[in-house]
Structure formats: C-alpha cells, structure tokens
Design a protein around this motif. Structure first.
Motif, short mmCIF file in Angstrom:
data_model
loop_
_atom_site.label_atom_id
_atom_site.label_comp_id
_atom_site.label_asym_id
_atom_site.label_seq_id
_atom_site.Cartn_x
_atom_site.Cartn_y
_atom_site.Cartn_z
N GLY A 102 0.82 -1.21 0.00
CA GLY A 102 0.00 0.00 0.00
C GLY A 102 0.85 1.26 0.00
N LEU A 103 1.90 1.27 0.82
CA LEU A 103 2.79 2.44 0.87
C LEU A 103 3.50 2.65 -0.46
CD1 LEU A 103 4.35 1.96 4.43
CD2 LEU A 103 2.58 3.59 3.75
N PHE A 104 3.91 1.55 -1.09
CA PHE A 104 4.55 1.65 -2.41
C PHE A 104 3.59 2.27 -3.43
CE2 PHE A 104 7.61 -2.01 -1.34
CZ PHE A 104 8.65 -1.12 -1.10
N GLN A 105 2.30 1.91 -3.35
CA GLN A 105 1.32 2.48 -4.27
C GLN A 105 1.20 3.99 -4.08
OE1 GLN A 105 -2.22 0.02 -3.65
NE2 GLN A 105 -2.02 -0.70 -5.76
N ILE A 106 1.24 4.43 -2.83
CA ILE A 106 1.19 5.87 -2.56
C ILE A 106 2.40 6.56 -3.19
CG2 ILE A 106 1.26 7.62 -0.75
CD1 ILE A 106 -0.22 5.63 1.06
N VAL A 107 3.58 5.93 -3.03
CA VAL A 107 4.81 6.48 -3.60
C VAL A 107 4.71 6.54 -5.13
CG1 VAL A 107 7.28 6.10 -3.91
CG2 VAL A 107 6.24 5.76 -1.67
N LEU A 108 4.17 5.48 -5.73
CA LEU A 108 4.01 5.46 -7.19
C LEU A 108 3.12 6.61 -7.66
CD1 LEU A 108 3.46 1.63 -7.89
CD2 LEU A 108 5.52 2.96 -8.31
N GLY A 109 2.06 6.87 -6.90
CA GLY A 109 1.17 7.97 -7.26
C GLY A 109 1.84 9.32 -7.10
N VAL A 110 2.57 9.51 -6.01
CA VAL A 110 3.27 10.77 -5.75
C VAL A 110 4.33 11.02 -6.83
CG1 VAL A 110 4.80 11.97 -4.15
CG2 VAL A 110 2.82 10.74 -3.28
N MET A 111 4.99 9.95 -7.27
CA MET A 111 6.04 10.06 -8.30
C MET A 111 5.47 10.23 -9.71
SD MET A 111 8.70 7.15 -6.96
CE MET A 111 9.72 7.27 -8.44
N GLY A 112 4.16 10.08 -9.86
CA GLY A 112 3.55 10.26 -11.17
C GLY A 112 3.69 9.08 -12.10
N ILE A 113 3.82 7.87 -11.52
CA ILE A 113 4.02 6.67 -12.34
C ILE A 113 2.72 6.22 -13.02
CG2 ILE A 113 4.80 4.25 -12.27
CD1 ILE A 113 7.00 6.25 -11.79
N HIS A 335 -10.35 9.86 -15.60
CA HIS A 335 -9.85 9.67 -14.24
C HIS A 335 -8.48 10.32 -14.07
CE1 HIS A 335 -7.66 6.49 -16.38
NE2 HIS A 335 -6.81 6.47 -15.38
N LYS A 336 -8.07 10.46 -12.82
CA LYS A 336 -6.75 11.00 -12.50
C LYS A 336 -5.88 9.84 -12.02
CE LYS A 336 -8.78 15.43 -11.19
NZ LYS A 336 -9.04 16.40 -10.09
N PRO A 337 -5.00 9.31 -12.88
CA PRO A 337 -4.29 8.06 -12.56
C PRO A 337 -3.43 8.13 -11.31
CG PRO A 337 -3.37 9.10 -14.53
CD PRO A 337 -4.62 9.82 -14.20
N ASN A 338 -2.71 9.20 -11.14
CA ASN A 338 -1.81 9.28 -9.98
C ASN A 338 -2.59 9.43 -8.67
OD1 ASN A 338 0.62 9.09 -11.51
ND2 ASN A 338 0.32 11.21 -12.14
N LYS A 339 -3.67 10.21 -8.73
CA LYS A 339 -4.53 10.34 -7.54
C LYS A 339 -5.19 9.00 -7.23
CE LYS A 339 -8.23 13.15 -5.57
NZ LYS A 339 -9.24 14.19 -5.83
N GLU A 340 -5.53 8.25 -8.27
CA GLU A 340 -6.14 6.93 -8.06
C GLU A 340 -5.16 5.99 -7.36
OE1 GLU A 340 -8.79 4.01 -7.77
OE2 GLU A 340 -9.24 6.01 -8.51
N LEU A 341 -3.89 6.04 -7.75
CA LEU A 341 -2.89 5.19 -7.09
C LEU A 341 -2.72 5.57 -5.63
CD1 LEU A 341 -0.01 4.73 -9.70
CD2 LEU A 341 -1.99 3.30 -9.26
N ILE A 342 -2.74 6.86 -5.35
CA ILE A 342 -2.63 7.30 -3.95
C ILE A 342 -3.83 6.79 -3.15
CG2 ILE A 342 -2.66 9.32 -2.43
CD1 ILE A 342 -1.10 10.81 -4.63
N GLY A 343 -5.03 6.90 -3.72
CA GLY A 343 -6.23 6.41 -3.04
C GLY A 343 -6.17 4.91 -2.80
N GLN A 344 -5.76 4.14 -3.82
CA GLN A 344 -5.64 2.69 -3.65
C GLN A 344 -4.60 2.36 -2.59
OE1 GLN A 344 -7.43 0.28 -5.07
NE2 GLN A 344 -8.65 1.64 -6.34
N GLY A 345 -3.50 3.10 -2.58
CA GLY A 345 -2.45 2.86 -1.58
C GLY A 345 -2.93 3.12 -0.17
#
Length: 625
Positions: A102-113, A335-345
C-alpha cells in the motif's frame, strides 16, 4: 459539499448494489487467500471506503480482486511456511508485506508513475489474466469436491519421516542455541528426539502435506487422491452454486446471481439434514487494528518479500487503472491516474492494519455501480459502509456458509477473468518470428510464456520476463522496420527503381557516379545499429561522397550516436567525405555532445536542405579538379 451529495439517490443505489455484489466475492477471496473470510471482508470494507474517498476515479468500486488475491495467496503461503504453519505467528509479517504494498502504491502515485501503466503490452496483460483465471479455477477443484489434503490421514502419514527429521533438527538447533549440544550430551539429545510427542510430528506432517498440495502444481499432485475421496455433498453444493450463478443471469440481471446462489445454496445446506464444511468463523464486532504489525516487526523476515510487495503494488496499480479506463468509457469522464494510485495505496495501507487482504479497482463491481446510478465517490464509500453493517449484524450467520459454495463462486470467477478475446485472436495474429522451420507470432509467444510461467512458477517473475521479452521483440521489429525504410543507393540505380525523394530529381548528372545517398527513416537506436554500421560495406571504393539524409530521424540514442561515429570514421579512412542533411534537434544535440560535430563532420557539412548540400558539393568537386 453540495456537489458531493448531488447524485445522492444514484450513488446510494449504486453503492448498495455494488456492496451486495462484493459480499460473496470478498468472503470467497478471503478463504482462497488462506487468511479466512474475515480477511476478505475487512479488505473489501476499508479499501472500498478509503480508495473511493481519496482516489481519482469517482465511480470506481475497489476491494479484493482475483489477480491481487492470487499473488497474495503465494505470499501468505510462503510466510506461513517459514513460521511452521502457524498462521497467528505469521500474520504480523504477512500484513506488513501488504502494508508495504500500500505504501509503495502511494509512492508510485506521488512520483507520477500512473500515466506510464498504459504502456504495459497487451500480450503480457492477456497472459497474466488468463493465468490468474486458470490458477483460481484449478486451486478451487479440491474444496469443490470436498477434499482437504491436510485432513487425509494416509496422505499426512506419508510426510511423517520428513516431519520427524524436521523436528529433530529443531531440537538440535535449540540445544545448540542453549550451548547444550556437546559430545557428552549428544546421546541425551537423541533420546529427547525419540521421545518427542507424536503430536508435534503429526502437526509438522500436516504442515508439509498442506504446503505440498498448495498451488496449481500441488493440486495436480493430489488430484488422484481427491477423485478417490469425493465428498458428494460438497460437490453437489459447488455444482448447484455454479448452476445458479450462470442460470439466474438468463432470468434477470437486476439481482446479482452470485448473491442469489450464495443465499439459496447456503440456506438449503443449513436446513438440510446433512453435514457440510463451513467457512471459518467471522469475528463479530468492529474490526480491531493489528498493532502487532508494529510491535512484532522484524526486518529479517520481511526483507525477502520487499520486491514482492513492490510487485503487488504494481499489480494493484495495473488492475485499478484498467478498471478506471472502463469507468471512463461508461461515464464519458477522465480519471486522474496518480490520484487513483494514492487512493488505492491509502485503502490498502489501512486495510492491512485491520487484517484485510489487499485489493484494487474491481471491474464488475464498478460496472454494476455505474449501471445502478453511481456517479461520485460517495457510491464507493456507501459500498464499504454496507459491508461493515453486514459484518456487524450478520457475521455469525455468514460463518455458516459452506466452503463448497465459495469454491463454486470462485470457479465462476476464474472462468470469467480469463482473456477470451486474446485467446480467440491467437490463430489470426501475424507470424513474425521464425524459429527454424516454424513461424510463430511474437505476441502469442509472449502471452504463452507469461501464462505458463505464471501458472507453474511465479506470477511476478512471469510478468517481468514477459515485459523484457516484449521490449526485446519490439526493438527487433523497430530495428527491422527502420532497416527496410533506410536504404543506400547511387543516383542512377535510384532513378531506375524510382526511390528518389522529390528534391533529389534535380541531382547533377556529373555527380551521379561518385555520390551515394543514405535515406534514414525512423529512430536510430540500439536495435538498428548493426544494420546501420553495414553502410560502409555497401559503398564502393569509387565513391567520393556519401550524403546522410536524416530529416526523418526523430531520435538517436547513445548506441546510435556511436554507430554513426564508427561509420563516419571508416568512410573517412577510405577517402569518402560524409555530409548530413536535415539534422533534427535531438539527433543534432547528441552528435554535438559526442563531438562528432565538429570534430568528424565540420559544421559546414551539415545542411538544412538537400539543395544547399548539392550546391556545396558542386563547388567542392570543381575545386578538387
């Protein structure tokens, strides 16, 4: 706040319907994972609520999914094995891996992956999804027929010799750790081992039997025993569940057929005068945080699974963003992909603290939500709240659900998650790879490699290998394409074959025997450098000049630059002058950084247009003679 409740009625219907659809799947995925139905339900509650609240796809319903559960199942089994089959002791380590994911997903979203996930090739996704379906389908065959290897005494007994050896080794390690394993005490240690309680040996044998029969390969190992020990009541329950799921859809799709199957078959089994195996007990009351994640944290136990946690986060990202695309197509939104990753994380992180298995955006639940009127993130939050209410009010009742019913549900999930579109396309895909006398499609090769390796070996490694193969094959195709488009020729041959570019029709006659032109089209990268380097072999010794036409070369990588450098050096050594026409911005920057311009090719020999190059060549030839 006003906009938040703008579609309250539709969001309420959508969230409630999606929550009802999610219930049987959450229970089934929890049982399949190895942590029990409560883990699936907890994951569905917290991921649905927080991924909706913080995510970037308003209509997405999240929770445990088939791909995430399949990978989680491998992680859980591996960690439990290191704790000698003790689930309670292994739980903090398991949940820590899920927390990291989950934390990695937040990082992926913050990094714009998030915006790069779309570049994963379809054959890799297709092979992976089909493998997930096959794995779920095969691993549910044993519970569907009511066979549990760890309860088969004759099968467990076959592991007793190995179990005794393991118990002896544990005693030896314990004695050594206490400093008691010396020569005079060795006979005493052996005597202790012989007096070891048979219960310890049998417990170890059960753990070995369970580990040996897990997964696809393990299922096939014991399939013969399962067929000889079919529990016909369990099999009937599983088949009835499958029949209702597929049959009820033909009557109506307003009521989820999975829920109908769960209620009807479970209800009949409960009142019928026969015994069946129920799922594990679901704890009543609000989920309690598992603080042991922090208090019992040991990096030495977690470290081997860090890459697995990262892979799990990537898988969740792919799973969620693919569903986001489906939601966009249905609602005509973006959708907003990076925001979605942060939410999933955030959702997966919180779920792990409460003992839930990880999840992602769920396509079926999202489609149900949209079709039922869901339009904002409130619908996903309502779905989570509904599941929490069911847990608090109906937990003891849900504990009576037959395990065979959930096996039947998962079999239909496995059949549904396979990529039939990709499988049907196999015969029609172009065969572009030649292996000896056989021609095959590169896409089919990649899909089958990912599929087979995922099923029999490792899901994460299979995807990695699939990505590498996809990249290599793509580079080869691009290199071959560039080679076909990029040709070297003298002007007289070019006139006959009609391959001249429009501005080359005015080429002076007296230069046609001495000047050769190299047309370059497409990127000059490492996949094409060997073909480009062969240029020197195509130029006869009588040539005096070569014109490199690079106006259609958008990109040059480091390998391409060095290939240009080597080629120019060889041509210059042969007394052949090199001229460049139409050099674009990025290639020019690269050639200047490596000093090819001006050290090998003077700036005066780099022309913007072909006409400028011809005028200069005319003058140079006159000066030579």
């Amino acid at each position: 706040m006003k906009n938040f409740f703008k579609h309250l009625k539709g969001d309420a219907f959508g969230g409630i319907t999606a929550g009802i659809v999610a219930l049987p799947l959450a229970l089934a995925f929890g049982v399949s994972s190895g942590l029990g139905p409560s883990a699936g339900l907890y994951g569905a509650i917290f991921i649905a609520f927080f991924a909706a609240l913080f995510g970037g796809t308003p209509t997405q319903i999240s929770g445990p999914t088939a791909p995430m559960t399949a990978v989680s199942m491998v992680v859980i089994a591996g960690i439990i094995a290191t704790f000698d089959g003790d689930v309670e002791k292994a739980l903090p380590a398991i949940l820590t891996v899920f927390l990291l994911a989950g934390l990695f997903q937040i990082v992926l979203g913050v990094m714009g992956i998030g915006k790069y996930i779309k570049y994963i090739p379809y054959p890799v996704v297709s092979g992976f999804m089909t493998a997930i379906g096959i794995m779920i389908l095969i691993t549910q065959l044993l519970p569907a027929v009511g066979y549990y290897p760890n309860q088969d005494e004759s099968y467990v007994d076959s592991f007793k010799p190995e179990a005794q050896e393991i118990v002896l080794n544990k005693i030896l390690e314990n004695e050594a750790g206490k400093g008691l394993l010396v020569l005079e005490n060795f006979e005493e240690t052996i005597r202790k081992a012989k007096l070891t309680d048979d219960t310890d040996v049998y417990k170890e044998a059960i753990t070995l039997a369970k580990a040996s029969s897990s997964g696809v390969v393990g299922t096939f190992k014991v399939m013969g025993r399962a067929l000889q020990n079919i529990n016909w009541i369990e099999l009937t329950l599983a088949l009835a569940t499958i029949f209702i799921i597929y049959g009820f859809k033909r009557i109506t799709t307003i009521v989820p057929s999975t829920l109908v199957a769960l209620l009807v078959v479970s209800g009949v089994a409960y009142v019928a005068p026969f015994e069946y195996r129920a799922i594990q007990e679901i704890p009543s009351g609000f989920p309690v945080p598992k603080l042991s994640i922090i208090t019992d944290f040991k990096f030495s136990i977690i470290s081997p699974y860090i890459l697995t946690a990262l892979s799990l986060s990537f898988l969740g990202a792919i799973d969620s963003l693919l569903t986001s695309v489906v939601a966009d197509n249905m609602t005509k939104t973006r959708h907003k992909p990076n925001k979605e990753l942060i939410g999933q994380g955030i959702g997966n992180t919180i779920a792990s603290f409460f003992g839930g298995i990880p999840g992602a955006g769920a396509t079926i639940r999202t489609v149900v939500n949209i079709n039922s009127g869901g339009r904002t993130k409130l619908s996903g939050m309502i779905a989570g709240v509904l599941l929490l209410f069911i847990l608090l009010a109906l937990g003891p009742i849900a504990s009576q659900i037959p395990a065979a019913v959930l096996a039947g549900i998962l079999i239909t999930v496995g059949l549904g998650v396979m990529d039939y579109k990709g499988l049907k396309a196999i015969p029609n895909l172009p065969k572009d790879i030649k292996l000896g006398p056989i021609k095959l499609s590169s896409e089919v090769i990649i899909m089958l490699v990912v599929l087979v390796l995922s099923v029999v070996w490792d899901l994460v490694a299979a995807v990695g290998i699939g990505l590498v193969l996809s990249c290599l094959m793509f580079m080869k195709k691009m290199g071959d394409f560039t080679a076909r488009q990029s040709k070297v020729f003298d002007l007289r041959a070019a006139e006959k074959n009609k391959v001249l570019w429009s501005d080359e029709l005015i080429f002076p006659d007296h230069l046609k025997e001495e000047v050769f032109i190299k047309h370059l089209r497409g990127p000059l990268f490492f996949g094409y450098t060997s073909d480009f380097s062969a240029l020197t072999k195509q130029i006869p010794a009588t040539a005096s000049d070569v014109i490199l036409r690079m106006g259609r070369v958008p990109y040059v990588d480091q390998s391409g630059v060095y290939a240009i450098e080597d080629t120019i050096l060889q041509l210059n050594q042969g007394g052949i002058n090199v001229h460049i026409v139409g050099l674009r911005k990025q290639p020019k920057y690269m050639l200047e950084r490596i000093k090819i311009i001006p050290e090998l090719i003077p700036e005066t020999e780099v022309y913007d247009t072909f006409e400028e190059c011809i005028n200069s060549l005319n003058k140079q030839v006159k000066d030579r003679y």
